[in-house]
Motif scaffolding. Structure first.
Motif, mmCIF file in Angstrom:
data_model
loop_
_atom_site.group_PDB
_atom_site.id
_atom_site.type_symbol
_atom_site.label_atom_id
_atom_site.label_comp_id
_atom_site.label_asym_id
_atom_site.label_seq_id
_atom_site.Cartn_x
_atom_site.Cartn_y
_atom_site.Cartn_z
ATOM 1 N N LYS A 249 0.877 -1.105 -0.109
ATOM 2 C CA LYS A 249 0.086 0.045 -0.026
ATOM 3 C C LYS A 249 0.715 1.339 -0.089
ATOM 4 C CE LYS A 249 -4.271 -1.729 2.104
ATOM 5 N NZ LYS A 249 -5.141 -1.276 3.131
ATOM 6 N N GLU A 250 0.334 2.374 -0.587
ATOM 7 C CA GLU A 250 1.128 3.586 -0.532
ATOM 8 C C GLU A 250 1.165 4.236 0.927
ATOM 9 O OE1 GLU A 250 -1.013 6.245 -3.085
ATOM 10 O OE2 GLU A 250 -0.763 4.913 -4.960
ATOM 11 N N ALA A 251 2.465 4.736 1.134
ATOM 12 C CA ALA A 251 2.545 5.397 2.322
ATOM 13 C C ALA A 251 3.061 7.078 1.981
ATOM 14 C CB ALA A 251 3.985 5.228 3.018
ATOM 15 N N HIS A 252 2.386 7.871 2.472
ATOM 16 C CA HIS A 252 2.327 9.289 2.261
ATOM 17 C C HIS A 252 2.856 10.085 3.275
ATOM 18 C CE1 HIS A 252 -1.011 8.348 -1.057
ATOM 19 N NE2 HIS A 252 -1.397 7.471 0.037
ATOM 20 N N ARG A 253 3.228 11.516 2.573
ATOM 21 C CA ARG A 253 4.111 12.486 3.521
ATOM 22 C C ARG A 253 3.460 12.659 4.810
ATOM 23 N NH1 ARG A 253 3.929 16.025 -0.210
ATOM 24 N NH2 ARG A 253 6.343 16.064 -0.599
ATOM 25 N N GLY A 254 4.527 12.433 5.805
ATOM 26 C CA GLY A 254 4.197 12.602 7.297
ATOM 27 C C GLY A 254 3.645 11.503 7.841
ATOM 28 N N GLN A 255 3.099 10.403 7.178
ATOM 29 C CA GLN A 255 2.595 9.257 7.862
ATOM 30 C C GLN A 255 3.471 8.637 8.948
ATOM 31 O OE1 GLN A 255 1.179 6.467 4.863
ATOM 32 N NE2 GLN A 255 -0.712 6.412 5.990
ATOM 33 N N GLU A 256 3.083 8.223 10.137
ATOM 34 C CA GLU A 256 3.797 7.542 11.030
ATOM 35 C C GLU A 256 3.983 5.943 10.507
ATOM 36 O OE1 GLU A 256 5.385 8.819 13.634
ATOM 37 O OE2 GLU A 256 4.668 10.686 12.847
ATOM 38 N N LEU A 257 4.901 5.449 10.653
ATOM 39 C CA LEU A 257 5.734 4.247 10.354
ATOM 40 C C LEU A 257 6.148 3.454 11.510
ATOM 41 C CD1 LEU A 257 7.605 4.894 7.310
ATOM 42 C CD2 LEU A 257 5.067 4.300 7.293
ATOM 43 N N THR A 258 5.532 2.178 11.474
ATOM 44 C CA THR A 258 6.155 1.082 12.698
ATOM 45 C C THR A 258 6.476 -0.096 11.816
ATOM 46 O OG1 THR A 258 4.477 2.026 14.464
ATOM 47 C CG2 THR A 258 5.555 -0.196 14.741
ATOM 48 N N LEU A 259 7.880 -0.417 12.155
ATOM 49 C CA LEU A 259 8.413 -1.682 11.715
ATOM 50 C C LEU A 259 8.774 -2.403 12.860
ATOM 51 C CD1 LEU A 259 9.421 1.097 9.919
ATOM 52 C CD2 LEU A 259 10.468 -0.618 8.557
ATOM 53 N N ASP A 260 8.137 -3.647 12.321
ATOM 54 C CA ASP A 260 8.279 -4.832 13.304
ATOM 55 C C ASP A 260 9.268 -5.972 12.768
ATOM 56 O OD1 ASP A 260 6.909 -3.895 15.555
ATOM 57 O OD2 ASP A 260 5.047 -4.259 14.209
#
Length: 156
Positions: free
Chosen positions: A68-79
């Motif tokens: 899915k697309e990620a957009h400017r400023g979006q918070e991301l969590t990587l596990d």
């Protein structure tokens, strides 16, 4: 590494957004790479330890799935999830989710422990191996992600 699972937090930086208005493919790789660096510290290989032990971890292979697309400023969590390991290698699977919990991307990776003074593969130091043992115990409770082990090809 404590008893809590590894989480790496980031956001979609302005310079990561491309002409399509969402995160560029190279930025996904950068975010996963930064998560690997944080994961390496989490299992006991911070900068000081890497230097004093003459030991580090290299990435041998990676496979990213863009979901899915990620957009400017979006918070991301990587596990991270451990898929397999041996004395020198980690087969890991990272997920990237947004604040709503939507799966944006995955990165399957093969990591190798390296004696940096000799420039050769070497077994994990005992404290790192102990952290990996804890990951292996957690692995028993998780299913294999559907993106794991995929190969690129046109289905016919």
């Amino acid at each position: 590494m404590g008893d809590k699972p590894f989480h790496y937090q980031n956001r979609v930086h302005d310079e990561w957004v491309d002409y399509n208005g969402h995160m560029n493919d190279a930025a996904y790789a950068k975010a996963f790479s930064q998560a690997v660096d944080a994961f390496i510290v989490d299992i006991g290989l911070d900068e000081e330890t890497r230097s004093s032990w003459g030991y580090t971890i290299f990435t041998l292979e990676t496979h990213i799935c863009y979901l899915k697309e990620a957009h400017r400023g979006q918070e991301l969590t990587l596990d991270v999830q451990l898929l397999d390991d041996d004395a020198k290698r980690l087969h890991v699977f990272f997920t990237m989710k947004n604040a709503e919990g939507d799966l944006l991307a995955t990165s399957e990776q093969m990591l190798m422990g390296i004696n940096s003074e000799q420039g050769r593969a070497a077994p994990f130091p005992d404290p790192v191996a102990a952290a990996i043992d804890r990951l292996r115990e957690a692995k028993q409770q998780l299913s294999i992600p559907k993106q794991a082990g995929r190969r690129i090809g046109i289905k016919r």
